[in-house]
Design a protein around this motif. Structure first.
Motif, PDB file in Angstrom:
ATOM      1  N   TYR A 100      53.394  -0.440 117.533  1.00 14.88           N
ATOM      2  CA  TYR A 100      53.234  -1.769 118.126  1.00 14.88           C
ATOM      3  C   TYR A 100      54.443  -2.650 117.833  1.00 14.88           C
ATOM      4  O   TYR A 100      54.904  -3.409 118.698  1.00 14.88           O
ATOM      5  CB  TYR A 100      51.963  -2.422 117.609  1.00 14.88           C
ATOM      6  CG  TYR A 100      51.789  -3.858 118.056  1.00 14.88           C
ATOM      7  CD1 TYR A 100      51.855  -4.199 119.408  1.00 14.88           C
ATOM      8  CD2 TYR A 100      51.565  -4.875 117.136  1.00 14.88           C
ATOM      9  CE1 TYR A 100      51.693  -5.515 119.824  1.00 14.88           C
ATOM     10  CE2 TYR A 100      51.406  -6.188 117.544  1.00 14.88           C
ATOM     11  CZ  TYR A 100      51.475  -6.503 118.885  1.00 14.88           C
ATOM     12  OH  TYR A 100      51.329  -7.811 119.291  1.00 14.88           O
ATOM     13  N   GLN A 101      54.978  -2.549 116.621  1.00 12.27           N
ATOM     14  CA  GLN A 101      56.161  -3.346 116.290  1.00 12.27           C
ATOM     15  C   GLN A 101      57.321  -3.015 117.224  1.00 12.27           C
ATOM     16  O   GLN A 101      58.019  -3.907 117.718  1.00 12.27           O
ATOM     17  CB  GLN A 101      56.574  -3.095 114.838  1.00 12.27           C
ATOM     18  CG  GLN A 101      55.679  -3.758 113.807  1.00 12.27           C
ATOM     19  CD  GLN A 101      56.180  -3.509 112.395  1.00 12.27           C
ATOM     20  OE1 GLN A 101      56.350  -2.359 111.988  1.00 12.27           O
ATOM     21  NE2 GLN A 101      56.427  -4.569 111.661  1.00 12.27           N
ATOM     22  N   ILE A 102      57.528  -1.720 117.470  1.00 12.13           N
ATOM     23  CA  ILE A 102      58.614  -1.310 118.367  1.00 12.13           C
ATOM     24  C   ILE A 102      58.319  -1.764 119.789  1.00 12.13           C
ATOM     25  O   ILE A 102      59.192  -2.320 120.484  1.00 12.13           O
ATOM     26  CB  ILE A 102      58.805   0.219 118.325  1.00 12.13           C
ATOM     27  CG1 ILE A 102      59.227   0.669 116.911  1.00 12.13           C
ATOM     28  CG2 ILE A 102      59.848   0.658 119.348  1.00 12.13           C
ATOM     29  CD1 ILE A 102      59.236   2.175 116.727  1.00 12.13           C
ATOM     30  N   ALA A 103      57.095  -1.534 120.263  1.00 10.62           N
ATOM     31  CA  ALA A 103      56.721  -1.903 121.635  1.00 10.62           C
ATOM     32  C   ALA A 103      56.877  -3.405 121.856  1.00 10.62           C
ATOM     33  O   ALA A 103      57.381  -3.847 122.902  1.00 10.62           O
ATOM     34  CB  ALA A 103      55.283  -1.467 121.924  1.00 10.62           C
ATOM     35  N   ARG A 104      56.460  -4.183 120.885  1.00 16.09           N
ATOM     36  CA  ARG A 104      56.547  -5.651 121.012  1.00 16.09           C
ATOM     37  C   ARG A 104      57.999  -6.108 121.033  1.00 16.09           C
ATOM     38  O   ARG A 104      58.368  -7.012 121.789  1.00 16.09           O
ATOM     39  CB  ARG A 104      55.791  -6.313 119.871  1.00 16.09           C
ATOM     40  CG  ARG A 104      55.625  -7.824 120.015  1.00 16.09           C
ATOM     41  CD  ARG A 104      54.629  -8.353 118.993  1.00 16.09           C
ATOM     42  NE  ARG A 104      54.397  -9.778 119.161  1.00 16.09           N
ATOM     43  CZ  ARG A 104      55.079 -10.725 118.526  1.00 16.09           C
ATOM     44  NH1 ARG A 104      56.046 -10.374 117.669  1.00 16.09           N
ATOM     45  NH2 ARG A 104      54.814 -12.007 118.723  1.00 16.09           N
ATOM     46  N   ALA A 105      58.838  -5.478 120.202  1.00 17.39           N
ATOM     47  CA  ALA A 105      60.260  -5.835 120.196  1.00 17.39           C
ATOM     48  C   ALA A 105      60.910  -5.518 121.538  1.00 17.39           C
ATOM     49  O   ALA A 105      61.741  -6.292 122.036  1.00 17.39           O
ATOM     50  CB  ALA A 105      60.978  -5.091 119.067  1.00 17.39           C
ATOM     51  N   LEU A 106      60.532  -4.406 122.143  1.00 19.27           N
ATOM     52  CA  LEU A 106      61.054  -4.049 123.463  1.00 19.27           C
ATOM     53  C   LEU A 106      60.522  -5.011 124.527  1.00 19.27           C
ATOM     54  O   LEU A 106      61.252  -5.452 125.416  1.00 19.27           O
ATOM     55  CB  LEU A 106      60.671  -2.618 123.828  1.00 19.27           C
ATOM     56  CG  LEU A 106      61.259  -1.501 122.962  1.00 19.27           C
ATOM     57  CD1 LEU A 106      60.671  -0.157 123.374  1.00 19.27           C
ATOM     58  CD2 LEU A 106      62.784  -1.457 123.065  1.00 19.27           C
ATOM     59  N   HIS A 107      59.242  -5.326 124.425  1.00 21.16           N
ATOM     60  CA  HIS A 107      58.589  -6.196 125.409  1.00 21.16           C
ATOM     61  C   HIS A 107      59.201  -7.593 125.430  1.00 21.16           C
ATOM     62  O   HIS A 107      59.285  -8.232 126.484  1.00 21.16           O
ATOM     63  CB  HIS A 107      57.094  -6.278 125.084  1.00 21.16           C
ATOM     64  CG  HIS A 107      56.289  -7.029 126.086  1.00 21.16           C
ATOM     65  ND1 HIS A 107      55.744  -8.270 125.825  1.00 21.16           N
ATOM     66  CD2 HIS A 107      55.931  -6.733 127.366  1.00 21.16           C
ATOM     67  CE1 HIS A 107      55.091  -8.699 126.888  1.00 21.16           C
ATOM     68  NE2 HIS A 107      55.188  -7.787 127.827  1.00 21.16           N
ATOM     69  N   ARG A 108      59.632  -8.082 124.270  1.00 19.16           N
ATOM     70  CA  ARG A 108      60.192  -9.428 124.170  1.00 19.16           C
ATOM     71  C   ARG A 108      61.692  -9.467 124.452  1.00 19.16           C
ATOM     72  O   ARG A 108      62.292 -10.536 124.434  1.00 19.16           O
ATOM     73  CB  ARG A 108      59.924  -9.975 122.764  1.00 19.16           C
ATOM     74  CG  ARG A 108      58.440 -10.223 122.490  1.00 19.16           C
ATOM     75  CD  ARG A 108      58.181 -10.399 120.998  1.00 19.16           C
ATOM     76  NE  ARG A 108      58.859 -11.565 120.478  1.00 19.16           N
ATOM     77  CZ  ARG A 108      58.333 -12.797 120.436  1.00 19.16           C
ATOM     78  NH1 ARG A 108      57.114 -12.991 120.908  1.00 19.16           N
ATOM     79  NH2 ARG A 108      59.003 -13.804 119.927  1.00 19.16           N
ATOM     80  N   ARG A 109      62.283  -8.314 124.706  1.00 18.18           N
ATOM     81  CA  ARG A 109      63.716  -8.224 124.954  1.00 18.18           C
ATOM     82  C   ARG A 109      64.084  -8.920 126.260  1.00 18.18           C
ATOM     83  O   ARG A 109      63.422  -8.736 127.283  1.00 18.18           O
ATOM     84  CB  ARG A 109      64.111  -6.745 125.012  1.00 18.18           C
ATOM     85  CG  ARG A 109      65.567  -6.470 125.326  1.00 18.18           C
ATOM     86  CD  ARG A 109      66.456  -6.652 124.137  1.00 18.18           C
ATOM     87  NE  ARG A 109      67.845  -6.334 124.469  1.00 18.18           N
ATOM     88  CZ  ARG A 109      68.847  -6.481 123.630  1.00 18.18           C
ATOM     89  NH1 ARG A 109      68.627  -6.921 122.409  1.00 18.18           N
ATOM     90  NH2 ARG A 109      70.076  -6.187 123.999  1.00 18.18           N
TER      91      ARG A 109
END
Length: 275
Positions: A100-109
């Motif tokens: 989730y941490q990785i997915a959220r970081a990508l999503h907010r990019r």
């Protein structure tokens, strides 16, 4: 003389795995740099192979962990904000928190993010892919369901016990697991809905798709093909770059003792003139 030759042979054999590993790493760096130059992006790899413990030979399956999330997020944060990101996923999944941490970081990019799936990105790998703007899969690549697991059991299966038996006939431990399972399903449903909120053409389909992926509709190892993913409304295309498929051959199945994340320097956006 014979003794000297034996020592040379022994040293060569001892160093051969190290030399081979260094050659593979150098080959990966060259190919990553070439892909970055072609696409004008920063390339990040999250690759997990089954490794072998060198002395005993027991298989050791790698998965997404906190070390991976720290490394990937560092790669994201240190990339120029205007430079697109390409993340290559080859993983059976792993910890929900790390994924989730990785997915959220990508999503907010701010810049465009593309997730490439050469072979498979199951469970947590699928969650990470949902954080991208586009998922590019090879013709035979698959994603997987996102139903949470409670210990060795699927959360949905634990919850089904409450429907199959009267509560008086259920052990306390099972009731505790069911409580955790219910929370886990709700939490993961909310996470998936968050990632899909601005990704699906039909906003009304966000909740049904999130429920389908997290409620235990399929077994946890069910293969979601590119056609099925498109039917769900995900932005999926096929045709992974040849260089990315070639890159996967530089991750041989036996031992990789280094971490599963690697990334290139990436290009820098042109500096804006002062004033």
């Amino acid at each position: 003389m014979d003794s000297s030759i034996l020592w040379v042979v022994f040293i060569f054999l001892a160093l051969q795995p190290v030399i081979r590993q260094r050659m593979l790493e150098a080959g990966r760096r060259r190919l990553i740099a070439r892909i970055e130059k072609q696409r004008g992006s920063r390339v990040i790899l999250l690759v997990h192979r089954q490794e072998t413990v060198s002395l005993l030979g027991f298989p050791l399956v790698r998965y997404i962990d906190i070390q991976d999330s720290e490394a990937v997020i560092h790669a994201i944060d240190t990339a120029d904000p205007d430079v697109p990101l390409d993340i290559v996923l080859h993983t059976p999944g792993g910890l929900v928190l790390a994924s989730y941490q990785i997915a959220r970081a990508l999503h907010r990019r701010k810049s465009r993010v593309t997730a490439f799936v050469p072979h498979y990105a199951m469970s947590g790998g699928t969650l990470i892919a949902l954080g991208a703007d586009e998922i590019v899969m090879s013709d035979h690549a698959v994603l997987g369901p996102l139903d949470p697991q409670i210990g060795p059991y699927p959360a949905a299966s634990v919850l089904s016990v409450l429907e199959a038996k009267p509560i008086e006939a259920i052990e306390d431990q099972t009731l505790v697991m069911a409580d955790q399972a219910e929370k886990a399903v709700k939490q993961l449903h909310a996470i998936v809905a968050e990632l899909l909120a601005d990704k699906l053409a039909d906003p009304d389909s966000v909740e049904p798709v999130a429920r389908l992926l997290t409620a235990g509709t399929w077994t946890h190892d069910y293969a979601i093909t590119s056609d099925q993913a498109r039917d769900l409304g995900l932005n999926v295309s096929t045709g992974v770059l040849r260089d990315i498929m070639q890159l996967m051959t530089l991750y041989p199945q036996p031992v990789r003792r280094s971490g599963g994340v690697e990334y290139g320097e990436g290009p820098q956006a042109p500096k804006k003139p002062a004033g």
